[in-house]
Write a protein that holds these residues in place. Sequence first.
Motif, PDB file in Angstrom:
ATOM      1  N   LEU A  65      -1.395  -2.573   0.816  1.00 49.62           N
ATOM      2  CA  LEU A  65      -1.921  -3.601   1.445  1.00 49.62           C
ATOM      3  C   LEU A  65      -1.145  -4.073   2.456  1.00 49.62           C
ATOM      4  CD1 LEU A  65      -3.084  -5.527  -1.502  1.00 49.62           C
ATOM      5  CD2 LEU A  65      -4.152  -3.560  -0.543  1.00 49.62           C
ATOM      6  N   ALA A  66      -1.704  -4.937   3.420  1.00 53.39           N
ATOM      7  CA  ALA A  66      -1.017  -5.727   4.616  1.00 53.39           C
ATOM      8  C   ALA A  66       0.287  -6.254   3.874  1.00 53.39           C
ATOM      9  CB  ALA A  66      -1.781  -6.649   5.289  1.00 53.39           C
ATOM     10  N   ASP A  67       1.326  -6.493   4.917  1.00 57.33           N
ATOM     11  CA  ASP A  67       2.639  -7.162   4.561  1.00 57.33           C
ATOM     12  C   ASP A  67       3.358  -6.717   3.445  1.00 57.33           C
ATOM     13  OD1 ASP A  67       2.126  -9.130   6.406  1.00 57.33           O
ATOM     14  OD2 ASP A  67       0.794 -10.337   4.955  1.00 57.33           O
ATOM     15  N   GLY A  68       3.165  -5.292   3.293  1.00 53.87           N
ATOM     16  CA  GLY A  68       4.049  -4.483   2.079  1.00 53.87           C
ATOM     17  C   GLY A  68       3.608  -4.650   0.695  1.00 53.87           C
ATOM     18  N   TRP A  69       2.661  -5.215   0.457  1.00 49.84           N
ATOM     19  CA  TRP A  69       2.136  -5.372  -0.805  1.00 49.84           C
ATOM     20  C   TRP A  69       1.406  -4.073  -1.333  1.00 49.84           C
ATOM     21  CZ3 TRP A  69       3.555  -9.097  -3.979  1.00 49.84           C
ATOM     22  CH2 TRP A  69       3.969 -10.570  -3.485  1.00 49.84           C
ATOM     23  N   LEU A  70       1.798  -3.766  -2.586  1.00 45.69           N
ATOM     24  CA  LEU A  70       1.175  -2.568  -3.363  1.00 45.69           C
ATOM     25  C   LEU A  70       0.192  -2.918  -4.251  1.00 45.69           C
ATOM     26  CD1 LEU A  70       1.411   0.426  -4.111  1.00 45.69           C
ATOM     27  CD2 LEU A  70       2.764  -0.132  -6.038  1.00 45.69           C
ATOM     28  N   ALA A  71      -1.032  -2.712  -4.188  1.00 43.21           N
ATOM     29  CA  ALA A  71      -1.995  -2.760  -5.362  1.00 43.21           C
ATOM     30  C   ALA A  71      -1.639  -1.844  -6.445  1.00 43.21           C
ATOM     31  CB  ALA A  71      -3.461  -2.561  -4.833  1.00 43.21           C
ATOM     32  N   THR A  72      -1.329  -2.375  -7.736  1.00 46.63           N
ATOM     33  CA  THR A  72      -0.806  -1.736  -8.719  1.00 46.63           C
ATOM     34  C   THR A  72      -2.013  -0.822  -9.314  1.00 46.63           C
ATOM     35  OG1 THR A  72      -0.948  -3.236 -10.283  1.00 46.63           O
ATOM     36  CG2 THR A  72       1.198  -3.040  -9.035  1.00 46.63           C
ATOM     37  N   GLY A  73      -3.058  -1.443  -9.533  1.00 46.06           N
ATOM     38  CA  GLY A  73      -4.304  -0.993 -10.400  1.00 46.06           C
ATOM     39  C   GLY A  73      -4.094  -1.577 -11.632  1.00 46.06           C
TER      40      GLY A  73
ATOM     41  N   GLY B 107      -7.027 -10.963 -10.878  1.00 36.62           N
ATOM     42  CA  GLY B 107      -6.010 -10.419 -11.786  1.00 36.62           C
ATOM     43  C   GLY B 107      -5.230  -9.248 -11.748  1.00 36.62           C
ATOM     44  N   GLU B 108      -5.395  -8.729 -10.475  1.00 31.45           N
ATOM     45  CA  GLU B 108      -4.488  -7.474 -10.221  1.00 31.45           C
ATOM     46  C   GLU B 108      -3.088  -7.867  -9.806  1.00 31.45           C
ATOM     47  OE1 GLU B 108      -4.692  -3.078  -7.898  1.00 31.45           O
ATOM     48  OE2 GLU B 108      -6.172  -4.601  -7.366  1.00 31.45           O
ATOM     49  N   ILE B 109      -2.331  -7.179 -10.420  1.00 34.90           N
ATOM     50  CA  ILE B 109      -0.918  -7.220 -10.194  1.00 34.90           C
ATOM     51  C   ILE B 109      -0.411  -6.709  -8.705  1.00 34.90           C
ATOM     52  CG2 ILE B 109       1.499  -6.763 -10.921  1.00 34.90           C
ATOM     53  CD1 ILE B 109       0.195  -8.929 -12.626  1.00 34.90           C
ATOM     54  N   LEU B 110       0.158  -7.307  -7.852  1.00 35.06           N
ATOM     55  CA  LEU B 110       0.592  -6.645  -6.661  1.00 35.06           C
ATOM     56  C   LEU B 110       2.123  -6.606  -6.724  1.00 35.06           C
ATOM     57  CD1 LEU B 110      -1.706  -8.608  -4.174  1.00 35.06           C
ATOM     58  CD2 LEU B 110      -2.146  -6.350  -5.472  1.00 35.06           C
ATOM     59  N   VAL B 111       2.875  -5.728  -6.094  1.00 33.23           N
ATOM     60  CA  VAL B 111       4.270  -5.780  -5.991  1.00 33.23           C
ATOM     61  C   VAL B 111       4.650  -5.354  -4.612  1.00 33.23           C
ATOM     62  CG1 VAL B 111       6.375  -4.165  -6.550  1.00 33.23           C
ATOM     63  CG2 VAL B 111       4.419  -4.587  -8.335  1.00 33.23           C
TER      64      VAL B 111
ATOM     65  N   ARG C 273       1.196  11.491  -0.286  1.00 30.78           N
ATOM     66  CA  ARG C 273       1.139  12.423   0.582  1.00 30.78           C
ATOM     67  C   ARG C 273      -0.009  13.117   1.153  1.00 30.78           C
ATOM     68  NH1 ARG C 273       4.754  16.043   3.042  1.00 30.78           N
ATOM     69  NH2 ARG C 273       4.062  18.284   3.378  1.00 30.78           N
ATOM     70  N   GLY C 274      -0.323  12.951   2.492  1.00 31.55           N
ATOM     71  CA  GLY C 274      -1.601  13.757   2.981  1.00 31.55           C
ATOM     72  C   GLY C 274      -2.606  13.170   2.434  1.00 31.55           C
ATOM     73  N   ASN C 275      -2.791  11.894   1.840  1.00 30.19           N
ATOM     74  CA  ASN C 275      -3.947  11.195   1.525  1.00 30.19           C
ATOM     75  C   ASN C 275      -3.913   9.820   1.948  1.00 30.19           C
ATOM     76  OD1 ASN C 275      -6.050  10.315   0.011  1.00 30.19           O
ATOM     77  ND2 ASN C 275      -5.521  11.332  -2.002  1.00 30.19           N
ATOM     78  N   GLU C 276      -4.506   9.534   3.422  1.00 26.97           N
ATOM     79  CA  GLU C 276      -4.770   8.648   3.978  1.00 26.97           C
ATOM     80  C   GLU C 276      -5.463   7.661   3.150  1.00 26.97           C
ATOM     81  OE1 GLU C 276      -5.462   6.865   8.623  1.00 26.97           O
ATOM     82  OE2 GLU C 276      -5.160   8.882   8.108  1.00 26.97           O
ATOM     83  N   ALA C 277      -6.721   7.867   2.767  1.00 26.89           N
ATOM     84  CA  ALA C 277      -7.529   7.043   2.256  1.00 26.89           C
ATOM     85  C   ALA C 277      -7.018   6.444   0.937  1.00 26.89           C
ATOM     86  CB  ALA C 277      -9.104   7.876   1.706  1.00 26.89           C
ATOM     87  N   ALA C 278      -6.341   7.180   0.123  1.00 24.41           N
ATOM     88  CA  ALA C 278      -5.659   6.498  -1.011  1.00 24.41           C
ATOM     89  C   ALA C 278      -4.630   5.904  -0.859  1.00 24.41           C
ATOM     90  CB  ALA C 278      -5.272   7.705  -2.032  1.00 24.41           C
ATOM     91  N   THR C 279      -3.833   5.883   0.537  1.00 25.10           N
ATOM     92  CA  THR C 279      -2.762   5.208   0.785  1.00 25.10           C
ATOM     93  C   THR C 279      -3.157   3.794   1.234  1.00 25.10           C
ATOM     94  OG1 THR C 279      -1.295   7.015   1.315  1.00 25.10           O
ATOM     95  CG2 THR C 279      -0.812   5.030   2.631  1.00 25.10           C
ATOM     96  N   ASP C 280      -4.312   3.891   1.811  1.00 29.14           N
ATOM     97  CA  ASP C 280      -4.806   2.550   2.669  1.00 29.14           C
ATOM     98  C   ASP C 280      -5.357   1.761   1.278  1.00 29.14           C
ATOM     99  OD1 ASP C 280      -4.233   3.143   5.238  1.00 29.14           O
ATOM    100  OD2 ASP C 280      -6.047   4.112   5.677  1.00 29.14           O
ATOM    101  N   GLU C 281      -5.754   2.463   0.504  1.00 29.00           N
ATOM    102  CA  GLU C 281      -6.582   1.467  -0.828  1.00 29.00           C
ATOM    103  C   GLU C 281      -5.519   0.792  -1.449  1.00 29.00           C
ATOM    104  OE1 GLU C 281      -9.063   2.126  -4.744  1.00 29.00           O
ATOM    105  OE2 GLU C 281      -8.677   3.852  -3.385  1.00 29.00           O
ATOM    106  N   ALA C 282      -4.333   1.551  -1.678  1.00 31.33           N
ATOM    107  CA  ALA C 282      -3.145   1.138  -2.655  1.00 31.33           C
ATOM    108  C   ALA C 282      -2.248   0.379  -1.674  1.00 31.33           C
ATOM    109  CB  ALA C 282      -2.295   2.068  -3.041  1.00 31.33           C
TER     110      ALA C 282
END
Length: 616
Positions: A451-459, A426-430, A440-449
Amino acid sequence: MAAVPELVRTTGSLTAELPPEATCVGQMFLDRVARSRDREAFRVPNMVGGWRSISWGELEVEVVELAAGLVALGIEPEDRVAIASSTRLEWIVADLAIMCAAAATTTVYPQTQADDMAYIMRDAGVRLLFAEDADQLAKVDEERAGLPDLETVVLMQGEGVGSAVMSWEAVRAAGRQRLAENAATVTDRVAASRPDHLATLVYTSGTTGRPKGAELPQRCWTYEGATIEALDLLTEDDVQYLWLPLAHVFGKVLLSAQLQVGFVTAVDGRVDQIVTNLPVIRPTFMAAVPRIFEKVYAAVRRQAASGAKAKVFDWAFDVGHRAAAKRRAGEDLGRVLGLQLAVADRLVFSKIKERLGGRIRYLVSGSAALSPDIAAWFEAAGIIVLEGYGLTETSGSVSLNRPGRIGYGTVGEPLAGTEMATAADGEILVRGPSVMRAYRGNEAATDEAMLADGWLATGDVGIIDELGRVAITDRKKDLVKTSNGKYIAPQAIEAQFKAICPLVGNIMVIADGRPFASAVVSLDHDAAAGFAASHGLASVEPALLAAEPAVRQVVADAFSSLNNQLNHWETIKEFRILPRDLTVEDGELTPSLKVKRRVVLDHFGEIVDSMYEGHR
């Protein structure tokens, strides 16, 4: 970078046609000046209670001088320059100057505490700060030892002290000198700025933990301007009333739209002046968070609460709702309903419209969920509310309801050039040009949000309906599970309750790990004062009003009404009225007026625990 989960449903298109985009925000500004030099750009309060008008040409002089001053002070492309100020013209001028110097604006809410302000500035590597006044400067002085990158503070109000603290005019003077040496100082910077260069660093409001800095490149804002123009809702003849905090992306995206379209904006960040200013400015559109619409709704209902006035009010809204339903269905109103609507407008609706200035074509709601009942109430009165959706990480806007295709309870369809999808959970992706490049300076959070192919996991969790409109259920992390294993979406319940009980200012539903759902509510100051005056309680201290039996009965009746609309596991079994309203200053609300759940639980933990005594 995580893999993209299975997509259940998608909506929108990345191939939609858009108006031509500038390469950067600085170019957007210079292009607008060239097209509209003598036209009005902004209105601002003056010193004698009136309003002063500024043309695009006049604005250009100040922006270019300030931008050249930044260059003279050594600011390089993509250097971070912070703004800590309330919503005012100087905020906008500073931001445009930063853009024209090809630097990057880092936004700081003026309410931010000194240690949090220092964290943002240190994390961003801020070299220069535009501070509104001595209060903002004092925060910097308190934390100066922990800000190794900060070289200069520029005061919007007040005199400077040497090179470390400069006045606004001193920076402009430095800019004039730089332009005298090289007239192309600013145009050269703008010409060298590229779509992928950093434009803005906006830190998430931090409802949990330290905020993360979303890096928004120039393309985010040029796209937002172009896609809003493509909606064909606004023209350069429109007048916007802008009060939203400009440190928030909701406010910033409206500035991008203005640069693209060229409408006039009246700027005044004083929330307590909105009611006074609207009849003077007479805007044609205004954006706001749901709390503003809730207060208008509550105030109007309160004034028509009983007697003959209430009967006329109820009749008018019955007519308005029937007329709105026919319009949505594409049906003719007919002679009788048309005449009734004209009478209802003259007796009731025209007075509501006058509160908003009398010329509103659209209201735009964002930042949190608006109750569908409140949106429908405005429509019945002939006032269209367009609810949209966006995040800090998406530059403020990815979807919007369109006139004629409004779905109450949804945030509309994606903007042209943006795709939205739902994952299996059910998560919305954009996906689209407005999505940030990283935290900025937060690779772990960036990798979590990201996704591949340019999608953002919105939460956020939601659904996409058969017309491609998106409905947001709640934040994924805010979905709560009772000890009986049932999931509850607090935001949806909270929005429903606010439409039922105008006496309440804020509500927070509690259920996570608990045997049943409960709620704490706070009274709206104005609504509570009106209730007290009409119920012989005017002499009761506001802090004690929450304990009055008459107040508790109104709130209890509202919860009974709410529970009739909920699944049995969602019903509110217990509630408490807090002794005061939640505030930004006490850290319980974000600057965009969202409830910080953890802070509320921390501040009012004993009250919350009292609802579960004997049920552990």
